[in-house]
Design an enzyme around this catalytic site. Structure first.
Site, PDB file in Angstrom:
ATOM      1  N   HIS A  96      58.424 -50.502  -9.531  1.00 35.80           N
ATOM      2  CA  HIS A  96      58.860 -51.749 -10.173  1.00 35.80           C
ATOM      3  C   HIS A  96      59.592 -51.499 -11.499  1.00 35.80           C
ATOM      4  O   HIS A  96      59.496 -50.413 -12.092  1.00 35.80           O
ATOM      5  CB  HIS A  96      57.645 -52.635 -10.446  1.00 35.80           C
ATOM      6  CG  HIS A  96      56.646 -51.973 -11.354  1.00 35.80           C
ATOM      7  ND1 HIS A  96      56.795 -51.924 -12.724  1.00 35.80           N
ATOM      8  CD2 HIS A  96      55.508 -51.305 -11.073  1.00 35.80           C
ATOM      9  CE1 HIS A  96      55.791 -51.267 -13.249  1.00 35.80           C
ATOM     10  NE2 HIS A  96      54.985 -50.868 -12.281  1.00 35.80           N
TER      11      HIS A  96
ATOM     12  N   GLY B  76      57.507 -52.838 -17.545  1.00 36.90           N
ATOM     13  CA  GLY B  76      56.686 -53.920 -18.080  1.00 36.90           C
ATOM     14  C   GLY B  76      56.325 -53.647 -19.525  1.00 36.90           C
ATOM     15  O   GLY B  76      56.595 -52.566 -20.059  1.00 36.90           O
TER      16      GLY B  76
ATOM     17  N   GLU C 284      49.159 -50.383  -7.777  1.00 39.70           N
ATOM     18  CA  GLU C 284      49.129 -49.165  -8.578  1.00 39.70           C
ATOM     19  C   GLU C 284      47.752 -48.514  -8.460  1.00 39.70           C
ATOM     20  O   GLU C 284      46.756 -49.166  -8.123  1.00 39.70           O
ATOM     21  CB  GLU C 284      49.457 -49.498 -10.047  1.00 39.70           C
ATOM     22  CG  GLU C 284      49.407 -48.329 -11.032  1.00 39.70           C
ATOM     23  CD  GLU C 284      50.332 -47.181 -10.668  1.00 39.70           C
ATOM     24  OE1 GLU C 284      50.053 -46.510  -9.645  1.00 39.70           O
ATOM     25  OE2 GLU C 284      51.306 -46.928 -11.393  1.00 39.70           O
TER      26      GLU C 284
ATOM     27  N   TYR D 134      43.131 -46.908 -12.578  1.00 38.80           N
ATOM     28  CA  TYR D 134      42.848 -45.879 -13.587  1.00 38.80           C
ATOM     29  C   TYR D 134      41.476 -46.032 -14.238  1.00 38.80           C
ATOM     30  O   TYR D 134      41.178 -45.349 -15.221  1.00 38.80           O
ATOM     31  CB  TYR D 134      43.939 -45.879 -14.659  1.00 38.80           C
ATOM     32  CG  TYR D 134      45.110 -44.992 -14.314  1.00 38.80           C
ATOM     33  CD1 TYR D 134      44.992 -43.606 -14.349  1.00 38.80           C
ATOM     34  CD2 TYR D 134      46.339 -45.529 -13.947  1.00 38.80           C
ATOM     35  CE1 TYR D 134      46.063 -42.787 -14.034  1.00 38.80           C
ATOM     36  CE2 TYR D 134      47.423 -44.721 -13.630  1.00 38.80           C
ATOM     37  CZ  TYR D 134      47.275 -43.346 -13.678  1.00 38.80           C
ATOM     38  OH  TYR D 134      48.339 -42.536 -13.361  1.00 38.80           O
TER      39      TYR D 134
ATOM     40  N   ARG E  61      48.787 -37.281 -12.887  1.00 38.17           N
ATOM     41  CA  ARG E  61      49.679 -36.707 -11.889  1.00 38.17           C
ATOM     42  C   ARG E  61      48.999 -35.901 -10.783  1.00 38.17           C
ATOM     43  O   ARG E  61      49.598 -35.649  -9.750  1.00 38.17           O
ATOM     44  CB  ARG E  61      50.708 -35.793 -12.589  1.00 38.17           C
ATOM     45  CG  ARG E  61      51.670 -36.553 -13.487  1.00 38.17           C
ATOM     46  CD  ARG E  61      52.712 -37.266 -12.654  1.00 38.17           C
ATOM     47  NE  ARG E  61      53.500 -38.192 -13.454  1.00 38.17           N
ATOM     48  CZ  ARG E  61      53.304 -39.500 -13.489  1.00 38.17           C
ATOM     49  NH1 ARG E  61      52.337 -40.037 -12.784  1.00 38.17           N
ATOM     50  NH2 ARG E  61      54.057 -40.284 -14.226  1.00 38.17           N
TER      51      ARG E  61
ATOM     52  N   GLY F 263      54.335 -46.596  -9.450  1.00 37.91           N
ATOM     53  CA  GLY F 263      54.548 -45.163  -9.579  1.00 37.91           C
ATOM     54  C   GLY F 263      53.673 -44.348  -8.646  1.00 37.91           C
ATOM     55  O   GLY F 263      54.148 -43.462  -7.931  1.00 37.91           O
TER      56      GLY F 263
END
Length: 259
Positions: free
Chosen positions: A11, A14, A89, A92, A117, A189
């Site tokens: 996207h 933001g 997404e 996290y 990553r 991502g």
């Protein structure tokens, strides 16, 4: 030999991307730069004569809004858009809302790189006391998912993202590709990285080196088994794209002046 083409993208930018914070499942909207990125993406796809049959997004606003802006630029607003939490997404966990650079100062750049990553490393889970816990888990969109609320993740590795994404790819998206439909996936991502890993056969070790900038269309050419024929291609100004990739990679580093 290439038989199918698939377009995916992360996207547009933001507010929390700009503030260098872990956004994850917090429903941040596109900022003005992100909206411009999405429109530019639409213009590029229009110049390449893409005509989409179906669009898939996550249930997060920034993913959906990016898709809408792209379709508007294409003049294809009527194309069906389907949203699923399985394209969200990466979750996290306890890192949600925190500044990446500050985390690098506190925990070291390598640890932050592993959290962001790597394939197998899972951040600490989100607790009910977390400032964004209630905002996420009281949201109506997560009460109508295909799994019960208490089975939704509280933190994820990239491996976890791929495991919850693959059923949706196999059961919903892949059959449409095999029917010859031209598909756009407006995701995030890490959900995009997870899908690239699967389609391109990227190893657990090498996926750490795959970084996706915001708002850049990615072309994948697939064979009859829906495996990538060659590496993914970023569409657009390659010099600008490489600069954008470096910007994303530097988000988890301590600026020189602070070292």
């Amino acid at each position: 030999m290439s038989k199918y083409k698939l377009i995916m993208l992360r996207h547009g930018e933001g507010a929390w991307n700009k503030e260098n914070r872990f956004c994850s499942w917090v429903d941040q909207k596109l900022n003005s730069e992100g909206m411009e990125e999405a429109r530019n993406c639409g213009k590029q796809l229009k110049a390449l004569n893409f005509e989409f049959d179906l669009v898939f997004t996550s249930v997060l606003n920034r993913s959906i809004h990016t898709a809408w802006l792209i379709l508007e630029e294409l003049g294809q607003e009527w194309v069906p858009v389907e949203s699923s939490w399985r394209l969200n997404e990466r979750h996290y966990g306890a890192l949600i809302g925190l500044n990446r650079e500050q985390m690098a100062l506190n925990h070291g750049e390598e640890q932050v790189r592993l959290w962001r990553r790597s394939y197998n490393v899972t951040p600490p889970p989100i607790e009910e006391s977390h400032p964004y816990y209630q905002e996420i888990y009281n949201d109506r969109r997560y009460k109508v998912c295909d799994v019960p609320l208490d089975q939704l993740p509280r933190s994820e590795s990239l491996k976890d993202v791929l495991e919850r994404l693959l059923p949706y790819w196999n059961e919903r998206i892949a059959p449409e590709v095999l029917r010859g439909k031209t598909i756009l996936i407006s995701a995030h991502g890490n959900s995009s990285r997870a899908l690239l890993k699967h389609l391109e056969g990227i190893s657990d070790e090498d996926i750490i080196n795959i970084t996706l900038p915001t708002g850049v269309p990615i072309l994948l050419e697939l064979d009859e088994n829906l495996r990538a024929v060659g590496p993914h291609q970023f569409l657009g100004d390659q010099e600008a794209i490489q600069a954008a990739i470096k910007k994303v990679e530097d988000q988890g580093k301590v600026k020189q002046a602070k070292k």
